[in-house]
Design a protein around this motif. Sequence first.
Motif, PDB file in Angstrom:
ATOM      1  N   PHE A 405       0.809  -1.218   0.000  1.00 21.51           N
ATOM      2  CA  PHE A 405       0.000   0.000   0.000  1.00 21.51           C
ATOM      3  C   PHE A 405       0.845   1.272   0.000  1.00 21.51           C
ATOM      4  O   PHE A 405       0.305   2.372  -0.086  1.00 21.51           O
ATOM      5  CB  PHE A 405      -0.974  -0.019   1.182  1.00 21.51           C
ATOM      6  N   ARG A 411      -0.982   3.817  -4.402  1.00 23.35           N
ATOM      7  CA  ARG A 411      -1.522   5.061  -3.826  1.00 23.35           C
ATOM      8  C   ARG A 411      -2.299   5.852  -4.876  1.00 23.35           C
ATOM      9  O   ARG A 411      -3.392   6.367  -4.612  1.00 23.35           O
ATOM     10  CB  ARG A 411      -0.388   5.902  -3.250  1.00 23.35           C
ATOM     11  N   GLY A 414      -5.563   4.164  -5.603  1.00 26.47           N
ATOM     12  CA  GLY A 414      -6.517   4.378  -4.524  1.00 26.47           C
ATOM     13  C   GLY A 414      -7.206   5.720  -4.620  1.00 26.47           C
ATOM     14  O   GLY A 414      -8.424   5.828  -4.406  1.00 26.47           O
ATOM     15  N   ARG A 418     -11.168   6.199  -5.257  1.00 24.00           N
ATOM     16  CA  ARG A 418     -11.950   6.970  -4.289  1.00 24.00           C
ATOM     17  C   ARG A 418     -12.723   8.091  -4.995  1.00 24.00           C
ATOM     18  O   ARG A 418     -13.894   8.343  -4.695  1.00 24.00           O
ATOM     19  CB  ARG A 418     -11.025   7.534  -3.216  1.00 24.00           C
ATOM     20  N   VAL A 491     -13.546   0.567  -2.042  1.00 24.11           N
ATOM     21  CA  VAL A 491     -12.627   1.546  -1.461  1.00 24.11           C
ATOM     22  C   VAL A 491     -12.532   1.347   0.051  1.00 24.11           C
ATOM     23  O   VAL A 491     -11.439   1.430   0.630  1.00 24.11           O
ATOM     24  CB  VAL A 491     -13.092   2.975  -1.801  1.00 24.11           C
ATOM     25  N   ALA A 492     -13.663   1.065   0.690  1.00 24.19           N
ATOM     26  CA  ALA A 492     -13.645   0.817   2.131  1.00 24.19           C
ATOM     27  C   ALA A 492     -12.814  -0.426   2.448  1.00 24.19           C
ATOM     28  O   ALA A 492     -12.075  -0.466   3.444  1.00 24.19           O
ATOM     29  CB  ALA A 492     -15.075   0.645   2.653  1.00 24.19           C
ATOM     30  N   GLU A 493     -12.920  -1.452   1.596  1.00 31.27           N
ATOM     31  CA  GLU A 493     -12.119  -2.663   1.776  1.00 31.27           C
ATOM     32  C   GLU A 493     -10.629  -2.347   1.666  1.00 31.27           C
ATOM     33  O   GLU A 493      -9.812  -2.833   2.456  1.00 31.27           O
ATOM     34  CB  GLU A 493     -12.529  -3.705   0.733  1.00 31.27           C
ATOM     35  N   LEU A 494     -10.263  -1.517   0.682  1.00 37.84           N
ATOM     36  CA  LEU A 494      -8.863  -1.127   0.525  1.00 37.84           C
ATOM     37  C   LEU A 494      -8.363  -0.357   1.741  1.00 37.84           C
ATOM     38  O   LEU A 494      -7.236  -0.577   2.204  1.00 37.84           O
ATOM     39  CB  LEU A 494      -8.693  -0.272  -0.737  1.00 37.84           C
ATOM     40  N   ASP A 495      -9.185   0.548   2.262  1.00 38.52           N
ATOM     41  CA  ASP A 495      -8.783   1.329   3.435  1.00 38.52           C
ATOM     42  C   ASP A 495      -8.541   0.421   4.642  1.00 38.52           C
ATOM     43  O   ASP A 495      -7.576   0.599   5.390  1.00 38.52           O
ATOM     44  CB  ASP A 495      -9.860   2.368   3.774  1.00 38.52           C
ATOM     45  N   GLU A 496      -9.432  -0.558   4.812  1.00 34.87           N
ATOM     46  CA  GLU A 496      -9.297  -1.470   5.947  1.00 34.87           C
ATOM     47  C   GLU A 496      -8.035  -2.316   5.807  1.00 34.87           C
ATOM     48  O   GLU A 496      -7.304  -2.538   6.774  1.00 34.87           O
ATOM     49  CB  GLU A 496     -10.530  -2.369   6.027  1.00 34.87           C
ATOM     50  N   ALA A 498      -5.329  -1.504   4.081  1.00 32.56           N
ATOM     51  CA  ALA A 498      -4.151  -0.647   4.218  1.00 32.56           C
ATOM     52  C   ALA A 498      -3.840  -0.399   5.687  1.00 32.56           C
ATOM     53  O   ALA A 498      -2.674  -0.386   6.098  1.00 32.56           O
ATOM     54  CB  ALA A 498      -4.378   0.674   3.482  1.00 32.56           C
ATOM     55  N   ALA A 499      -4.874  -0.211   6.500  1.00 30.29           N
ATOM     56  CA  ALA A 499      -4.662   0.030   7.929  1.00 30.29           C
ATOM     57  C   ALA A 499      -4.024  -1.174   8.600  1.00 30.29           C
ATOM     58  O   ALA A 499      -3.204  -1.035   9.510  1.00 30.29           O
ATOM     59  CB  ALA A 499      -5.993   0.368   8.600  1.00 30.29           C
TER      60      ALA A 499
END
Length: 735
Positions: A405, A411, A414, A418, A491-496, A498-499
């Motif tokens: 990520f 990046r 993403g 988004r 996008v929410a899946e990617l954010d989760e 990445a965290a």
Amino acid sequence: MTAATHSPLFPQVPAVPDSADAVLEGLDPEQREVATALRGPVCVLAGAGTGKTRAITHRIAYGVRAGILQPASVLAVTFTNRAAGEMRGRLRQLGAQGVQARTFHSAALRQLQYFWPKAVGGSLPRLVDRKIQLVADAAAGLGTRLDRGELRDVTGEIEWCKVTQTIPADYPYAAAKAGREAPRDPTEIAHLYAAYEDLKRDRAVIDFEDVLLLTVAVLQDRQDIAEQVRAQYQHFVVDEYQDVSPLQQRLLDLWLGDREDLCVVGDASQTIYSFTGATPDHLLDFRARHPGATVVKLVRDYRSTPQVVRLANGLLAQAHGRAADHRLELVSQRPSGPEPGYTEYTDEPAEAEGAARRIRELIDAGVPAAEIAVLFRTNSQSETYEQALADAGVPYQLRGAERFFDRPEVRKAGLALRGAARFGGNDSRLDDVVDLPSQVRAVLSGEGGWTIQPPAGSGAVRERWESLTALVNLAQDLAAARPGATLADFVAELDERAAAQHAPTVQGVTLASLHAAKGLEWDAVFLVGVAEGMLPISYARTDEQIEEERRLLYVGVTRARERLHVSWSLSRSPGGRHNRRPSRFLDGLRPGTTPTVGRSAGSVGGVERGIRGVDATAVPRRAQRTPARCRVCGRTLTDAGEMKLMRCEDCPSDMDEGLYERLREWRAVQAANSGQPDFCVFTDRTLMAIAENRPDSPAELSRIPGVLSRKLRSYGAEVLAICAGQELDGEIAAD
């Protein structure tokens, strides 16, 4: 242990167990011992592939579901974000939400951020991700010139100092005592270390190791804060305990206080990070520090075939040192597979081409590229294999390089996704596409230049394409698992992810160093460059360093589930002198070499229960069981099926065929009466072992592997009656 790439990205989530007892279903006897030993100190010695993560997550879940442990009072710590994320996911599936599963640094940082205003005042100083630039600035301030390699090595020495709690003035003595080869004069490194610390203080920043050091300082100096932390966390689980540094052990001791509700899990034979300050001593000394500890040994290997396990056991059988004295003898639980292959090449390019050719053949035969790995000792070996795979048309991914990520193309993708999720109604590229995978392909084609066909060649362009393709595949898997998922959901899946640094699977052969491969597994593994000077590495000179190199090869071998290929080359370049030879670690193990005198067999599985309230020196030691050996030829047995029969598969059998058939008929009746499969009564191998041994007493029957105490109570009388030639009446048979 979870496979590196074996599971789909969105696997079918199993139903949450409906009770505490249901959590224990499917565990083997030793794993069940781990899961139910919830009080006092517990030490789990877990060999490679023996299901340690399964055992400890079921332990936590069982304690929570049974009401013995409060979820918020449990802190499970491990060493990588990936492992912590996997642990949290498994606990959710077992119905144990609310348990904290973190890395040492993550747990410490969370506490430090919370207590800093109270303990020190103000805001916590900024945390720097990478210290190498600060080291360069400190060197420049002293007028010292460091090239790129020296800069990396000096940074490593500073990190080692901090995790071993060595101050700058003590570095020369500590480095000499530890047998470290300093990249510069030790006194000069001590000055660089001091200058680095001064520079951090001037710039009001802290580094990764400071997080642990400062947390330790706060807990030591402020008893009220220490008591608050101990009131919050009352039960601790530590994974990969063989990798704990002195600083991490000090933090763990402060978390515990005078309590002993601690479970540690590790394998001294997988200690491969001593250069970072990790030491297996805490694991090996656990029983001495906690005389009342329960020790459980997991040796049933569910990952690798008997052939792979035999090689792994053989490697450790030649080991020396303290870790070797505590080695575990693995017992494969898998069906037989191909023997490991060994190939000698004239030079490194020929070795790379040979590996690429074999990999191409495996892929053409149906083995997924993501289920294949090429493992090497140093990252500098990677380039030759990248080129060879590219020339063979084989997709690949590099592991241990830049985090997924953090890659520029990821990046940028993403941001584009988004934006499309937010304003997609005004994006002409999405006018004619409605399903999620098509939307992701359209956005990445427009913004990222992604194409369906991979680019020719290797290098940065190919890596960029592989990264974007991983996002496309992730979208396809999300749509399959959750029909109707939108671009916003993706996008929410990617954010989760990445965290949690939970990268999607890149559909390519994995190229990785042996260190980066720790904790992962593949169907097929190619161990390359297994030659003297590379494995063991040329700068490994002391006995301890050589043994760590052996353990590194052991880790590589145990990454393979089914296929393992070991290779080496006689020279570095085509036309070069053939002055290399295969690694000494292979002597006696590969065909055509003379077996060396091995050590006695390693520890077998089982449980050792501690005695509470006594001095460590008074704890009686359980006598080790002798290794299982073939009663015909005397060879040590490692295959689970062979161990049940107490003979090699191809050794002659003296089984009573008539008795075997009567036992099978009896088993069928028992299975039908209880409504369960035949093998749940006794497996075929157990019945064969009974028919071969013809026991005439409960004691003799209980010595046959597979006849557990519960089955002895349920079926023992009838089995012994059948062995004695007695006819069972209908009432007994139907009971």
